[in-house]
Design a protein around this motif. Structure first.
Motif, PDB file in Angstrom:
ATOM      1  N   ALA A 288       0.821  -1.213   0.000  1.00 27.35           N
ATOM      2  CA  ALA A 288       0.000   0.000   0.000  1.00 27.35           C
ATOM      3  C   ALA A 288       0.859   1.270   0.000  1.00 27.35           C
ATOM      4  O   ALA A 288       1.858   1.344  -0.691  1.00 27.35           O
ATOM      5  N   CYS A 289       0.436   2.240   0.806  1.00 25.44           N
ATOM      6  CA  CYS A 289       1.079   3.553   0.781  1.00 25.44           C
ATOM      7  C   CYS A 289       2.576   3.497   1.063  1.00 25.44           C
ATOM      8  O   CYS A 289       3.357   4.252   0.471  1.00 25.44           O
ATOM      9  N   CYS A 290       2.972   2.630   1.963  1.00 24.43           N
ATOM     10  CA  CYS A 290       4.401   2.525   2.261  1.00 24.43           C
ATOM     11  C   CYS A 290       5.200   2.122   1.030  1.00 24.43           C
ATOM     12  O   CYS A 290       6.375   2.481   0.905  1.00 24.43           O
TER      13      CYS A 290
ATOM     14  N   ILE B  13       4.795   3.228  -1.887  1.00 22.79           N
ATOM     15  CA  ILE B  13       5.116   4.445  -2.634  1.00 22.79           C
ATOM     16  C   ILE B  13       6.304   5.150  -1.989  1.00 22.79           C
ATOM     17  O   ILE B  13       7.196   5.664  -2.675  1.00 22.79           O
ATOM     18  N   GLU B  14       6.333   5.161  -0.658  1.00 21.65           N
ATOM     19  CA  GLU B  14       7.491   5.768   0.003  1.00 21.65           C
ATOM     20  C   GLU B  14       8.738   4.920  -0.228  1.00 21.65           C
ATOM     21  O   GLU B  14       9.846   5.438  -0.300  1.00 21.65           O
TER      22      GLU B  14
ATOM     23  N   ARG C 279       0.196  -2.464   4.455  1.00 14.61           N
ATOM     24  CA  ARG C 279      -0.652  -3.272   5.317  1.00 14.61           C
ATOM     25  C   ARG C 279      -0.816  -4.681   4.743  1.00 14.61           C
ATOM     26  O   ARG C 279      -0.716  -4.885   3.550  1.00 14.61           O
TER      27      ARG C 279
ATOM     28  N   ILE D 135      -3.768   1.474  11.834  1.00 16.02           N
ATOM     29  CA  ILE D 135      -5.092   1.992  12.169  1.00 16.02           C
ATOM     30  C   ILE D 135      -6.186   0.979  11.851  1.00 16.02           C
ATOM     31  O   ILE D 135      -7.357   1.219  12.096  1.00 16.02           O
TER      32      ILE D 135
ATOM     33  N   CYS E 136       3.554   6.295   9.316  1.00 16.89           N
ATOM     34  CA  CYS E 136       2.384   6.007   8.513  1.00 16.89           C
ATOM     35  C   CYS E 136       2.242   7.028   7.408  1.00 16.89           C
ATOM     36  O   CYS E 136       1.404   7.919   7.502  1.00 16.89           O
ATOM     37  N   PRO E 137       2.986   6.934   6.327  1.00 20.06           N
ATOM     38  CA  PRO E 137       4.131   6.046   6.146  1.00 20.06           C
ATOM     39  C   PRO E 137       5.407   6.630   6.725  1.00 20.06           C
ATOM     40  O   PRO E 137       5.475   7.839   6.939  1.00 20.06           O
TER      41      PRO E 137
ATOM     42  N   ARG F  12       8.935   8.277   6.755  1.00 15.67           N
ATOM     43  CA  ARG F  12       9.652   9.075   5.774  1.00 15.67           C
ATOM     44  C   ARG F  12      10.763   8.217   5.171  1.00 15.67           C
ATOM     45  O   ARG F  12      11.240   7.289   5.832  1.00 15.67           O
ATOM     46  N   PRO F  13      11.204   8.543   3.969  1.00  6.73           N
ATOM     47  CA  PRO F  13      12.342   7.793   3.421  1.00  6.73           C
ATOM     48  C   PRO F  13      13.543   7.776   4.354  1.00  6.73           C
ATOM     49  O   PRO F  13      14.231   6.764   4.463  1.00  6.73           O
TER      50      PRO F  13
END
Lengths: 200, 427, 212
Positions: free
Chosen positions: A41-43, A45-46, A80, A114, A137-138, A140-141
């Motif tokens: 998921a979002c992580c 992208i990071e 997640r 969450i 969440c997420p 940072r790099p």
């Protein structure tokens, strides 16, 4: 290789030869970790942002992102993990050859984040053994990079002659590799989650 | 059940029959003699995903191949199902805003805004003019950063890796702006019901203007590389075609619908946030193939820059939050000194703001398509039903139709052109 | 943009044409909502799509709502849009939550309904008669904790966490990664005789095929 009587059978007590060898092996392992980017998921992208030009994973030797688990060293679970995906990550982990490590990136991978509900695994450590947890969440790099550096430090503290480090933790007949009570304890709601969902 | 397992090679993924038995593809016939499977000897069944670099998330595709030609493809989703809609029934409206970040995580501010607009309609709250314009800026910024990721990942899938690095560099510059405004690069939680989390910092509008002027140069560089590139044209033209009638019937949405020639855009046809006051065009394609989708999205980015510059010129001064003490948290100083403000603060945080009984379906034009928020309230502070109408879900459902008869590498290109984000599809 | 309080003109025409099958209609926050009798719903939808004055050619959304109030029926909600007329209509079918939850599928009218109906089946347990492939879409096929978005389904699910992990891991891997779906089906003939015999025995005894 029993150079001395250690506490565990097969464990070689450290000496000049073994520590030099350990240094060499650990140095090469730590500086060329090939990540198995299990991005959900979002992580993810990071993670991609960390691998891109601004933060650049390549300077840590992690440029070669392995998309086949057979060629990977570290499983980075970025995102997640719902229950439907649980057998997938377990299978990927089992397919990775030793030596292997695992970084749990983000709050959801570490504890369920969450999503304290019916669909989400409350932390991938109920499914695979984790070495480093990166909160956020997420994250940072820079946070992910710090987690990677921590893993490198952990690797440098290992010993090639310690077989207990490279034991495959296989699942038992129930498909779990922890006791059910341990899984329940790890998955318990804590903090805000206890109060926010009173009506559940 | 077990004794009568008939040799039945259903090529769809095994499901369950009425008795709840998992239907599978056994390799022996009912009388236990080995038999040739009826699978045509030229056809292969290939599993792509859910862990795969080119599926753009945890998507699983089961593909029946005749050599390199795709006979059928069956997408399996749900590998990122996180129970958002269930969770929303246990949260106050403002507590749902951080959840909206994580559905379509490539364009989080747009999701925040879509949900806030629906909640405000439900509660009958008017937002301020400054808030309106700032939300337009945030929406268009989200559109651009989402399309940047799309362009980068589509480029990688088709083989143009450089595009990915350029696009991510632009996205990093946009992250700087979002981080200055909200504190977070990606999961912004920008809106609150009735307003925004914070006003833009000093000098932010100048930085945005600078970024918006610079972006078209990068887009032109990408176009120089791809627009008339023979390889790109060969890989994308006439691939994955959906006609206008098919696109309508399959409920395609957003750039997918417009690339097929259907000129529907929520900003023009059901305007919100004063979009009818802005001067911009909506690109509409002709052929409905991957190339047209590329053209539509690149042009949408340019139009978004146009809107942002107009919005910056129109940005009025004033408060960002509605003047409604029941809904908006009072300033800290007042909450600490004034009894009434303290009570408002207490009620909003501990009990949440109740919405009157009713329901609303509020569509917004997200980068992926029409994001609809369907909220049903029973008069309490937590919704009875929070339904996200996910644009990428409907676009992906048409993948089997688009990919039939194409090559395997075309399947990858078509999958990329759909612009999926599994967080939104699976919720 | 509060919208007029007069309902969308389709409602009056619907009543003329379908009479008692059309239930109450309201306008809520500018949107027209009309309730339709389950038995004639498919005819109503077909007419709404095909009639030249209606032309609701675009299915925006298809979902279900269950209220906390047990007295209220479970609603299956259809958001329809007419692209040429730029008009929207919300149609609902009310189902008694204690009775059989079944409506007719509209996949033959709008292909977009295919996955939407599968999701309603998965999350609410509403069956769609005539759907070509009604199986779970978000949860895995053998998921048996229930239908998650029902109000009697607890947020964290019915089983303990350890049980949920066990079931998730133990879910028939062959159903997720069916070895049969892979090209091994083609290689069957090339397997050693002993292995083929072994597979035959296992299939005969009803045990699941040995997954990898």
């Amino acid at each position: 290789m029993e150079l001395s009587a250690g506490g565990r059978s097969g464990f070689v007590s450290p000496n000049w030869v073994t520590t030099r060898l350990d240094d060499l092996v650990n140095w090469s392992r730590a500086n060329s970790l090939w990540p198995m980017a299990f991005g959900t998921a979002c992580c993810a992208i990071e993670f991609m942002a960390t691998a891109a030009s601004r933060f650049d994973l390549a300077r840590f030797g992690m440029e070669r992102v392995a998309y086949s688990p057979r060629q990977a060293d570290v499983l980075i679970c970025a995102g997640r993990l719902p229950f439907k995906l649980a057998p997938v990550i377990r299978r990927i982990w089992d397919q990775m050859p030793q030596p292997k490590w695992c970084i749990s990136m983000g709050a959801c991978a570490s504890t369920g984040g969450i999503f304290d509900n019916y669909a989400m695994v409350q932390g991938i450590d109920t499914i695979v053994p984790v070495d480093v947890y990166v909160p956020g969440c997420p994250p940072r790099p820079e946070g992910l990079l710090y987690g990677i550096l921590l893993l490198q430090k952990k690797i440098k503290g290992e010993s090639v002659f310690d077989p207990s480090l490279r034991v495959e933790q296989l699942a038992d007949k129930n498909g779990l590799f922890l006791e059910p009570a341990a899984v329940d304890e790890l998955s318990e709601p804590f903090g805000n989650s206890v109060h926010q969902t009173r009506s559940a | 059940m077990a004794e009568k397992r008939v040799l039945e090679l259903a090529l769809a993924t095994p499901g369950v029959d009425e008795a709840g038995n998992v239907l599978r593809v056994p390799l022996v016939s009912a009388d236990h003699t080995a038999q040739e499977p009826e699978l045509d000897s030229d056809h292969m069944l290939i599993n792509i995903g859910p862990q795969h670099p080119a599926t753009h998330g945890v998507l699983r595709l089961v593909v029946e191949l005749d050599g390199e030609v795709v006979m059928r493809v069956i997408p399996h989703i749900g590998y990122l199902h996180s129970g958002f809609e269930k969770l929303g029934e246990y949260r106050h409206y403002n507590q749902i805003i951080p959840l909206t970040d994580r559905t379509d995580y490539l364009s989080a501010p747009a999701n925040n805004i879509g949900f806030a607009l629906a909640a405000e309609r439900l509660m009958g709250i008017e937002i301020t003019p400054r808030c309106t314009v700032l939300r337009v800026i945030a929406c268009e910024l989200s559109r651009i950063i989402s399309h940047l990721v799309w362009a980068g990942t589509t480029g990688i899938d088709i083989g143009a890796f450089t595009v990915f690095l350029w696009m991510f560099q632009e996205r990093e510059r946009a992250y700087n702006l979002l981080e200055a405004w909200t504190g977070a690069r990606m999961t912004t939680s920008l809106t609150r019901v009735g307003g925004l989390m914070a006003d833009v910092p000093d000098g932010w509008t100048d930085r945005l203007r600078e970024w918006a002027r610079h972006l078209p140069q990068t887009l032109d560089e990408v176009d120089r590389m791809l627009l008339r590139n023979g390889i790109w044209l060969g890989r994308t033209q006439d691939v994955g075609v959906m006609t206008a009638a098919e696109a309508t019937n399959w409920s395609l949405t957003g750039p997918m619908l417009r690339a097929s020639g259907v000129p529907f855009d929520v900003r023009k046809d059901q305007p919100y946030l004063d979009y009818d006051a802005y001067d911009f065009e909506v690109p509409v394609g002709e052929h409905g193939d991957v190339y047209d989708r590329y053209l539509v999205r690149m042009e949408e980015m340019r139009q978004s820059v146009r809107i942002i510059l107009q919005a910056l010129d129109r940005l009025p001064d004033g408060p960002i939050n509605a003047d409604d003490a029941r809904v908006i948290l009072p300033p800290k100083r007042k909450a600490m000194s004034d009894m009434e403000s303290m009570i408002h603060h207490f009620k909003q945080v501990m009990e949440g703001v109740p919405a009157p009984a009713g329901e609303v379906y509020f569509p917004v034009e997200n980068p992926k398509g029409e994001l609809g928020t369907y909220l049903v309230s029973d008069g309490t502070a937590k919704p009875v039903r929070w339904r996200i109408r996910p644009p990428a879900f409907l676009n992906l459902a048409a993948l089997p139709k688009m990919a039939e008869g194409h090559l395997l590498s075309d399947l990858i290109a078509i999958n990329a052109s759909v612009d999926i984000v599994m967080g939104e599809i699976d919720r | 943009m509060t919208g007029a309080a007069t309902p969308n003109s389709s409602v009056a025409t619907l009543r003329e044409r379908f009479g008692a099958s059309i239930g109450r209609s309201t306008v809520v926050l500018g949107a027209t909502i009309v309730v339709v009798e389950r038995s004639r719903a498919h005819d109503v939808f077909a007419w709404l799509r095909d009639d030249p004055d209606q032309r609701y050619d675009y299915l925006v959304d298809l979902t279900a709502v269950e209220y906390r109030d047990r007295e209220r029926p479970l609603e299956v909600v259809y958001q329809l849009r007419s692209l040429p007329r730029n008009a929207v209509l919300r149609v609902k079918i009310e189902l008694d939550a204690s009775g059989p939850l079944e409506v007719d599928s509209v996949v033959d009218l709008w292909q977009g309904a295919n996955w939407l109906e599968r999701e309603v089946w998965d999350m609410f347990g509403v069956r769609f008669a005539g759907h070509p492939d009604l199986r779970r879409i978000l949860m895995w096929e053998t998921y048996d904790e229930g239908h998650p978005l029902r109000k009697d389904f607890p947020l964290r699910g019915r089983f303990s966490r350890a049980e949920q992990v066990r079931r998730a891991l133990g879910a028939d891997l062959a159903a997720h990664y069916s070895m049969d779906e892979l090209s091994i089906a083609e290689a069957y003939a090339a397997l050693p005789a002993a292995m083929r015999a072994g597979l035959a025995r296992e299939a005969g005894s009803g045990k699941s095929e040995a997954g990898a």
